[in-house]
Every structure is written in structure tokens, then in C-alpha cells.
Design a protein around this motif. Structure first.
Motif, PDB file in Angstrom:
ATOM      1  N   GLN A  17      -9.650  -5.325  11.069  1.00  0.00           N
ATOM      2  CA  GLN A  17      -8.371  -5.951  11.103  1.00  0.00           C
ATOM      3  C   GLN A  17      -8.277  -7.515  11.484  1.00  0.00           C
ATOM      4  O   GLN A  17      -7.501  -7.956  12.368  1.00  0.00           O
ATOM      5  N   ASP A  41       0.927  -1.163  -0.147  1.00  0.00           N
ATOM      6  CA  ASP A  41       0.089   0.013  -0.005  1.00  0.00           C
ATOM      7  C   ASP A  41       0.951   1.129  -0.097  1.00  0.00           C
ATOM      8  O   ASP A  41       1.497   1.569   1.158  1.00  0.00           O
ATOM      9  N   VAL A  73      -0.203  -4.537   3.122  1.00  0.00           N
ATOM     10  CA  VAL A  73      -1.434  -5.046   3.941  1.00  0.00           C
ATOM     11  C   VAL A  73      -2.068  -6.066   3.688  1.00  0.00           C
ATOM     12  O   VAL A  73      -1.932  -6.585   2.323  1.00  0.00           O
ATOM     13  N   TRP A 113       0.080   4.551  -0.119  1.00  0.00           N
ATOM     14  CA  TRP A 113      -0.372   5.431   0.760  1.00  0.00           C
ATOM     15  C   TRP A 113       0.072   5.098   2.372  1.00  0.00           C
ATOM     16  O   TRP A 113       0.319   6.083   3.248  1.00  0.00           O
ATOM     17  N   LYS A 114      -0.152   3.787   2.740  1.00  0.00           N
ATOM     18  CA  LYS A 114       0.499   3.487   4.173  1.00  0.00           C
ATOM     19  C   LYS A 114       1.968   3.152   3.969  1.00  0.00           C
ATOM     20  O   LYS A 114       2.433   3.096   5.209  1.00  0.00           O
ATOM     21  N   ASN A 115       2.631   3.019   3.002  1.00  0.00           N
ATOM     22  CA  ASN A 115       4.032   2.699   2.926  1.00  0.00           C
ATOM     23  C   ASN A 115       4.248   1.348   3.806  1.00  0.00           C
ATOM     24  O   ASN A 115       5.199   1.283   4.589  1.00  0.00           O
ATOM     25  N   ARG A 116       3.279   0.293   3.519  1.00  0.00           N
ATOM     26  CA  ARG A 116       3.575  -0.884   4.108  1.00  0.00           C
ATOM     27  C   ARG A 116       2.777  -2.094   3.619  1.00  0.00           C
ATOM     28  O   ARG A 116       1.914  -1.843   2.481  1.00  0.00           O
TER      29      ARG A 116
END
Length: 159
Positions: free
Chosen positions: A107, A74, A81, A76-79
Motif C-alpha cells: 500500500q 477495480d 485503486v 471486484w473492490k468497487n473502488r
């Protein structure tokens, strides 16, 4: 003879993908005791490689694949998912493959929504039943396939 998905099968798939020259994707893996634990997939963007996917694999005591979890990068989240997971449940005459998606709001994994039930009969016959969960939560067949495998003796992963 029954075909199962083993450590060797996953390792072979990794080496085939990693050695392919006809793809815009690149692969790396964490291999532990001869088993692929995590597979990293990168997409080529110009001169750079960007994160694309990770696939995490879990095996049972017999070396059979029991779970594959796929996460997507992702930006935008820089990780990474979680995206979906496949679970394998082995029986005496085949196995069941279940699919579930990740719920980003809660989650946690959603309930299994699709299944494929593989049943091995006779020497070279594989029956596959595809099931999908309806709005009430019941599984119903949506497709069926029977395969005659005359090349059973040359499969890489056998039980």
C-alpha cells in the motif's frame, strides 16, 4: 525558451478531451481556481457509463504541474485503486519526469523505475534522455532524443 507543463496546459488537455466526439470515453473534472484537480474518465458500456480512471493533479506555487496520480477502477473492490504516478521536478534548463507504480501489497509507491530528463538548450532545441533503473537500483540511459522545435513561439505553455 523553455516549455513547462502548467495549470493552463492541463486545463486545455481536459477541454480538448471533453469536447471530442470521436471517443467511447467521457470526461468530468473537479476544477478549483482554474486548475484541474481531479479528472474522471468513464467508459461507455451500452447505454451506461462505467468508472474507468481518475487522474489527480498537484501544482507548485508557480502553477506548474508537479504530480499526476492515476487510479483505475477495480470492479471486484468497487473502488478506485492507485496505479501509477508521474512526478515533475523543474530545473533551470528543463525538467525531470519520474514514473513509479503502486504496490498493492504494501500500500505504498514503489521506487521510481523510469525517468525522462528534458533539457532545453539554445532557442529551439530539446534533448530528452530516457533512464531506467536496473536490478542494483542504478539508473542507466536506454534512449536519447533531440528535438528541434521551430514552432516554439506558438506553444501554449512557456516559461
Amino acid at each position: 525558451m523553455e516549455t513547462i507543463i502548467t495549470v493552463f496546459t492541463v486545463l486545455s488537455m481536459y477541454f480538448n478531451a471533453a469536447n471530442s466526439n470521436s471517443s467511447d470515453y467521457y470526461y468530468n473534472a473537479d476544477i478549483e481556481n482554474g486548475a484541474v484537480k481531479t479528472l474522471y474518465v468513464y467508459a461507455q458500456q451500452g447505454d451506461m457509463l462505467q468508472n474507468k480512471l481518475t487522474c489527480q493533479f498537484s501544482y507548485d506555487a508557480n502553477g506548474r504541474l508537479v504530480e499526476k496520480t492515476v487510479s483505475r477502477w477495480d470492479t471486484w473492490k468497487n473502488r478506485f485503486v492507485p496505479d501509477y504516478r508521474l512526478q515533475f521536478c523543474y530545473t533551470d534548463n528543463g525538467y525531470e519526469l519520474s514514473h513509479s507504480d503502486w504496490n498493492g501489497k504494501t500500500q505504498e509507491w514503489k521506487n521510481v523505475d523510469e525517468k525522462a530528463v528534458y533539457t532545453f538548450s539554445l532557442d529551439n532545441l530539446v534533448s530528452v534522455n530516457y533512464l531506467k533503473r536496473d536490478h542494483r537500483g542504478d539508473f542507466h540511459p536506454i534512449d536519447h532524443l533531440t528535438i528541434s522545435n521551430t514552432w516554439n513561439d506558438i506553444l501554449l505553455a512557456k516559461k
